[in-house]
Motif scaffolding. Structure first.
Motif, PDB file in Angstrom:
ATOM      1  N   MET A  27      -0.432   6.399  -8.755  1.00 47.90           N
ATOM      2  CA  MET A  27      -0.114   6.728  -7.370  1.00 47.90           C
ATOM      3  C   MET A  27       0.358   5.521  -6.551  1.00 47.90           C
ATOM      4  SD  MET A  27       0.401   9.159  -5.566  1.00 47.90           S
ATOM      5  CE  MET A  27      -0.250  10.534  -4.740  1.00 47.90           C
ATOM      6  N   PRO A  28      -0.277   4.350  -6.642  1.00 47.66           N
ATOM      7  CA  PRO A  28       0.242   3.221  -5.859  1.00 47.66           C
ATOM      8  C   PRO A  28       1.664   2.836  -6.255  1.00 47.66           C
ATOM      9  CG  PRO A  28      -1.955   2.715  -6.655  1.00 47.66           C
ATOM     10  CD  PRO A  28      -1.544   4.001  -7.292  1.00 47.66           C
ATOM     11  N   TYR A  29       1.975   2.935  -7.552  1.00 47.38           N
ATOM     12  CA  TYR A  29       3.318   2.595  -8.004  1.00 47.38           C
ATOM     13  C   TYR A  29       4.336   3.608  -7.508  1.00 47.38           C
ATOM     14  CZ  TYR A  29       0.705  -0.461 -11.078  1.00 47.38           C
ATOM     15  OH  TYR A  29      -0.149  -1.416 -11.557  1.00 47.38           O
ATOM     16  N   CYS A  30       3.970   4.881  -7.576  1.00 44.28           N
ATOM     17  CA  CYS A  30       4.855   5.932  -7.083  1.00 44.28           C
ATOM     18  C   CYS A  30       5.116   5.771  -5.582  1.00 44.28           C
ATOM     19  CB  CYS A  30       4.245   7.294  -7.389  1.00 44.28           C
ATOM     20  SG  CYS A  30       5.310   8.676  -6.960  1.00 44.28           S
ATOM     21  N   MET A  31       4.051   5.481  -4.839  1.00 38.95           N
ATOM     22  CA  MET A  31       4.218   5.282  -3.393  1.00 38.95           C
ATOM     23  C   MET A  31       5.049   4.041  -3.096  1.00 38.95           C
ATOM     24  SD  MET A  31       0.441   6.398  -2.022  1.00 38.95           S
ATOM     25  CE  MET A  31       0.603   5.414  -0.579  1.00 38.95           C
ATOM     26  N   SER A  62       9.109   3.755   5.869  1.00 38.67           N
ATOM     27  CA  SER A  62       9.018   3.029   4.605  1.00 38.67           C
ATOM     28  C   SER A  62       8.028   1.882   4.700  1.00 38.67           C
ATOM     29  CB  SER A  62      10.381   2.498   4.182  1.00 38.67           C
ATOM     30  OG  SER A  62      10.788   1.439   5.031  1.00 38.67           O
ATOM     31  N   LEU A  63       7.987   1.206   5.833  1.00 45.47           N
ATOM     32  CA  LEU A  63       7.014   0.123   5.995  1.00 45.47           C
ATOM     33  C   LEU A  63       5.587   0.650   5.970  1.00 45.47           C
ATOM     34  CD1 LEU A  63       8.804  -2.074   8.678  1.00 45.47           C
ATOM     35  CD2 LEU A  63       8.611  -2.472   6.222  1.00 45.47           C
ATOM     36  N   ILE A  64       5.368   1.813   6.550  1.00 44.49           N
ATOM     37  CA  ILE A  64       4.028   2.423   6.519  1.00 44.49           C
ATOM     38  C   ILE A  64       3.655   2.791   5.084  1.00 44.49           C
ATOM     39  CG2 ILE A  64       2.681   4.445   7.220  1.00 44.49           C
ATOM     40  CD1 ILE A  64       4.281   4.351   9.865  1.00 44.49           C
ATOM     41  N   VAL A  65       4.574   3.409   4.346  1.00 45.44           N
ATOM     42  CA  VAL A  65       4.299   3.809   2.967  1.00 45.44           C
ATOM     43  C   VAL A  65       4.073   2.578   2.090  1.00 45.44           C
ATOM     44  CG1 VAL A  65       5.294   4.909   0.919  1.00 45.44           C
ATOM     45  CG2 VAL A  65       5.504   6.006   3.136  1.00 45.44           C
ATOM     46  N   LEU A  66       4.869   1.523   2.286  1.00 42.75           N
ATOM     47  CA  LEU A  66       4.683   0.297   1.511  1.00 42.75           C
ATOM     48  C   LEU A  66       3.335  -0.345   1.811  1.00 42.75           C
ATOM     49  CD1 LEU A  66       8.253  -1.245   1.648  1.00 42.75           C
ATOM     50  CD2 LEU A  66       7.071  -0.353  -0.357  1.00 42.75           C
ATOM     51  N   PHE A  67       2.939  -0.358   3.071  1.00 42.85           N
ATOM     52  CA  PHE A  67       1.638  -0.915   3.447  1.00 42.85           C
ATOM     53  C   PHE A  67       0.503  -0.154   2.770  1.00 42.85           C
ATOM     54  CE2 PHE A  67      -2.072  -0.750   6.274  1.00 42.85           C
ATOM     55  CZ  PHE A  67      -2.426  -2.094   6.260  1.00 42.85           C
ATOM     56  N   VAL A  68       0.580   1.174   2.804  1.00 44.86           N
ATOM     57  CA  VAL A  68      -0.473   1.989   2.196  1.00 44.86           C
ATOM     58  C   VAL A  68      -0.497   1.803   0.683  1.00 44.86           C
ATOM     59  CG1 VAL A  68      -1.206   4.375   1.768  1.00 44.86           C
ATOM     60  CG2 VAL A  68      -0.522   3.664   4.056  1.00 44.86           C
ATOM     61  N   SER A  69       0.674   1.714   0.049  1.00 45.41           N
ATOM     62  CA  SER A  69       0.696   1.553  -1.407  1.00 45.41           C
ATOM     63  C   SER A  69       0.141   0.197  -1.820  1.00 45.41           C
ATOM     64  CB  SER A  69       2.109   1.730  -1.948  1.00 45.41           C
ATOM     65  OG  SER A  69       2.943   0.658  -1.541  1.00 45.41           O
ATOM     66  N   ILE A  70       0.455  -0.849  -1.085  1.00 38.01           N
ATOM     67  CA  ILE A  70      -0.091  -2.175  -1.403  1.00 38.01           C
ATOM     68  C   ILE A  70      -1.593  -2.194  -1.172  1.00 38.01           C
ATOM     69  CG2 ILE A  70      -0.083  -4.597  -0.676  1.00 38.01           C
ATOM     70  CD1 ILE A  70       2.954  -4.252  -0.209  1.00 38.01           C
ATOM     71  N   GLN A  71      -2.041  -1.571  -0.097  1.00 42.75           N
ATOM     72  CA  GLN A  71      -3.469  -1.503   0.177  1.00 42.75           C
ATOM     73  C   GLN A  71      -4.190  -0.721  -0.932  1.00 42.75           C
ATOM     74  OE1 GLN A  71      -4.407   0.514   3.804  1.00 42.75           O
ATOM     75  NE2 GLN A  71      -6.448  -0.378   3.931  1.00 42.75           N
ATOM     76  N   ASP A  72      -3.620   0.389  -1.368  1.00 41.59           N
ATOM     77  CA  ASP A  72      -4.210   1.191  -2.435  1.00 41.59           C
ATOM     78  C   ASP A  72      -4.241   0.405  -3.746  1.00 41.59           C
ATOM     79  OD1 ASP A  72      -5.364   3.379  -3.643  1.00 41.59           O
ATOM     80  OD2 ASP A  72      -3.454   4.379  -4.024  1.00 41.59           O
ATOM     81  N   PHE A  73      -3.163  -0.308  -4.033  1.00 39.26           N
ATOM     82  CA  PHE A  73      -3.116  -1.121  -5.246  1.00 39.26           C
ATOM     83  C   PHE A  73      -4.189  -2.208  -5.223  1.00 39.26           C
ATOM     84  CE2 PHE A  73      -1.498  -4.796  -7.615  1.00 39.26           C
ATOM     85  CZ  PHE A  73      -1.398  -4.232  -8.871  1.00 39.26           C
ATOM     86  N   LEU A  74      -4.364  -2.862  -4.082  1.00 40.26           N
ATOM     87  CA  LEU A  74      -5.375  -3.907  -3.971  1.00 40.26           C
ATOM     88  C   LEU A  74      -6.787  -3.338  -4.077  1.00 40.26           C
ATOM     89  CD1 LEU A  74      -3.834  -6.186  -1.203  1.00 40.26           C
ATOM     90  CD2 LEU A  74      -3.940  -6.601  -3.665  1.00 40.26           C
ATOM     91  N   MET A  75      -7.007  -2.137  -3.562  1.00 43.27           N
ATOM     92  CA  MET A  75      -8.327  -1.512  -3.682  1.00 43.27           C
ATOM     93  C   MET A  75      -8.640  -1.181  -5.140  1.00 43.27           C
ATOM     94  SD  MET A  75      -8.504   0.890  -0.312  1.00 43.27           S
ATOM     95  CE  MET A  75     -10.123   1.507  -0.683  1.00 43.27           C
ATOM     96  N   HIS A  76      -7.643  -0.697  -5.894  1.00 43.68           N
ATOM     97  CA  HIS A  76      -7.849  -0.431  -7.309  1.00 43.68           C
ATOM     98  C   HIS A  76      -8.097  -1.732  -8.061  1.00 43.68           C
ATOM     99  CE1 HIS A  76      -7.220   3.841  -7.641  1.00 43.68           C
ATOM    100  NE2 HIS A  76      -6.152   3.751  -6.870  1.00 43.68           N
ATOM    101  N   LEU A  77      -7.378  -2.777  -7.684  1.00 50.14           N
ATOM    102  CA  LEU A  77      -7.554  -4.073  -8.316  1.00 50.14           C
ATOM    103  C   LEU A  77      -8.945  -4.627  -8.040  1.00 50.14           C
ATOM    104  CD1 LEU A  77      -5.845  -6.083  -9.955  1.00 50.14           C
ATOM    105  CD2 LEU A  77      -5.323  -7.223  -7.808  1.00 50.14           C
TER     106      LEU A  77
END
Length: 101
Positions: A27-31, A62-77
């Motif tokens: 999901m983070p990659y897709c977002m 797009s900036l909102i979606v990118l922010f959420v995807s990076i935040q989600d990726f960091l939470m998984h990490l």
């Protein structure tokens, strides 16, 4: 050309997740790719001298979606890191207990 490649990547990632019904970490990659696609579309609209609502709104969304995807990726990490640390701690404490007996 970039829009087509990004669109194909988003469709493939989304289709894979939909077909397999997996709870993978795609999901983070897709977002991220979706946010990048929307950013490219917004920039293309602004370059066409159509300085209307669609171009600016695409960039903002797009900036909102990118922010959420990076935040989600960091939470998984972070979750993976905590799991690794806890697993290492369990191994270290079990090894110490065997030496004490």
């Amino acid at each position: 050309m970039v829009r087509i490649i990004l669109a194909i990547v988003v469709i493939v990632l989304s289709s894979y997740r939909l077909i397999t019904e997996s709870k993978t970490d795609l999901m983070p990659y897709c977002m991220f790719f979706l946010g990048t696609l929307i950013l490219v579309i917004g920039l293309a609209e602004l370059q066409k001298d159509r300085k209307g609502f669609v171009g600016y709104m695409s960039i903002v969304s797009s900036l909102i979606v990118l922010f959420v995807s990076i935040q989600d990726f960091l939470m998984h990490l972070k979750g993976r890191f905590v799991t690794i640390v806890m697993y290492s701690y369990c191994i270290a404490t079990s090894n110490n207990n065997t030496f004490n007996h």
